[in-house]
Design a protein around this motif. Structure first.
Motif, short mmCIF file in Angstrom:
data_model
loop_
_atom_site.label_atom_id
_atom_site.label_comp_id
_atom_site.label_asym_id
_atom_site.label_seq_id
_atom_site.Cartn_x
_atom_site.Cartn_y
_atom_site.Cartn_z
N GLN A 1 -0.59 -8.80 8.53
CA GLN A 1 -0.28 -7.67 9.29
C GLN A 1 0.20 -6.45 8.44
O GLN A 1 1.18 -6.84 7.82
CB GLN A 1 0.46 -7.99 10.70
CG GLN A 1 -0.12 -8.83 11.61
CD GLN A 1 -1.24 -8.18 12.24
OE1 GLN A 1 -1.41 -6.98 12.50
NE2 GLN A 1 -2.40 -9.05 12.59
N LEU A 2 0.17 -5.29 8.71
CA LEU A 2 0.87 -4.23 7.98
C LEU A 2 2.30 -3.85 8.40
O LEU A 2 2.17 -3.60 9.80
CB LEU A 2 0.00 -2.96 7.88
CG LEU A 2 -0.96 -2.86 6.64
CD1 LEU A 2 -1.91 -1.68 6.96
CD2 LEU A 2 -0.30 -2.94 5.17
N PHE B 1 0.91 -1.27 0.05
CA PHE B 1 -0.04 0.01 -0.14
C PHE B 1 0.79 1.19 0.03
O PHE B 1 1.87 1.31 0.58
CB PHE B 1 -0.93 0.08 1.10
CG PHE B 1 -1.94 -0.94 1.30
CD1 PHE B 1 -1.38 -2.51 1.87
CD2 PHE B 1 -3.28 -0.89 1.00
CE1 PHE B 1 -2.60 -3.19 1.82
CE2 PHE B 1 -3.94 -1.94 0.88
CZ PHE B 1 -3.64 -3.07 1.59
N TRP C 1 4.94 -1.04 8.26
CA TRP C 1 5.11 0.31 7.65
C TRP C 1 6.53 0.86 7.50
O TRP C 1 7.32 0.77 8.39
CB TRP C 1 4.44 1.25 8.80
CG TRP C 1 2.91 0.97 8.61
CD1 TRP C 1 2.19 0.30 9.57
CD2 TRP C 1 1.99 1.80 7.81
NE1 TRP C 1 0.89 0.16 9.29
CE2 TRP C 1 0.56 1.15 8.27
CE3 TRP C 1 2.04 2.99 7.00
CZ2 TRP C 1 -0.37 1.61 7.83
CZ3 TRP C 1 1.01 3.24 6.37
CH2 TRP C 1 -0.53 2.71 6.67
N GLY C 2 7.09 1.52 6.34
CA GLY C 2 8.05 2.40 6.31
C GLY C 2 7.80 3.46 7.26
O GLY C 2 6.97 4.06 7.49
N LYS D 1 1.83 -6.01 3.72
CA LYS D 1 1.02 -6.64 4.44
C LYS D 1 1.76 -8.00 4.19
O LYS D 1 1.99 -8.61 3.27
CB LYS D 1 -0.40 -7.06 3.71
CG LYS D 1 -1.56 -7.62 4.55
CD LYS D 1 -2.81 -7.59 4.00
CE LYS D 1 -3.40 -6.08 4.51
NZ LYS D 1 -4.85 -6.09 4.20
#
Lengths: 109, 112
Positions: A96-97, A33, A99-100, A91
């Motif tokens: 689970q996501l 995303f 994140w950067g 994901k």
């Protein structure tokens, strides 16, 4: 461990094109995303890639290469309102996501 | 459409005090999340709930608790606040074709 890498900050000129890269190392992959976050505001969804290739949405495009663990967000015809942070998130196998830290994009006139 | 509503938007809290951040959604999403966002770091998941009546721990759950009594509400409680909990807290829910996250406007918490 799981890791998402993106440049901390980029500068571009109004009207130009900019490419924001994101590389990832995660346990499994179930989609990538991109979100936009203006200063002091909440992140908003920009794009989603789950298959290799380019997804185009107006002035914004997002590319994915799963074999390389790589994505980029391409912004065309830059406008001053595009000044924001751009967050890449993957994901993983547990859905689970990850994140950067985000790329702060500065647009100059 | 309200989407996700968080309250309060900003709060200063003395260390050792308790605090509940409220989150309400009107999109009937099953999954909800609490994240904290600190300068230079990515969003970090505190707790999540896949459906009403269930909750799970995220990456940084210590010092926080959540409950999910119904679909719409997902409050986050700090039982005894510490200065390291100074952060911006975002509540989110996931839905749509891609399962993207919808975020609330955030709650800025300062613990002194």
């Amino acid at each position: 461990g799981q890791n998402i890498d993106q440049p901390t900050e980029m500068t571009a000129t109004e009207g130009a094109i900019v490419q924001i890269n994101c590389t990832y190392q995660t346990s499994g992959f179930n989609g990538l995303f991109w979100y936009q976050q203006h200063a002091g505001e909440a992140p908003t969804f920009l794009s989603y890639n789950v298959l290799d290739g380019l997804e185009e949405k107006g002035r914004f495009s997002s590319f994915l290469s799963r074999s390389k663990g790589y994505s980029y967000l391409l912004l065309k015809e830059l406008q001053m309102k595009d000044s924001a942070s751009y967050l890449c998130a993957v994901k993983d196998s547990n859905y689970q996501l990850i994140w950067g830290a985000g790329t702060k994009l500065i647009i100059k006139p | 459409t309200a989407g996700i509503t968080q309250a309060p938007t900003s709060q200063i809290l003395a260390a050792g005090r308790s605090m509940t951040l409220r989150c309400t959604q009107d999109m009937r999403h099953n999954a909800m999340y609490w994240y904290r966002q600190d300068l230079g770091l990515g969003l970090r998941l505190i707790h999540y709930s896949n459906t009403a009546g269930t909750t799970g721990k995220g990456e940084v759950p210590d010092g926080y608790s959540v409950s999910r009594a119904n679909t719409d509400d997902f409050p986050l409680t700090l039982a005894s606040a510490v200065p390291s909990q100074t952060s911006v807290y975002f509540c989110a829910s996931s839905g749509g074709v891609t399962g993207e996250l919808f975020f609330g406007e955030g709650s800025r918490l300062t613990v002194l």
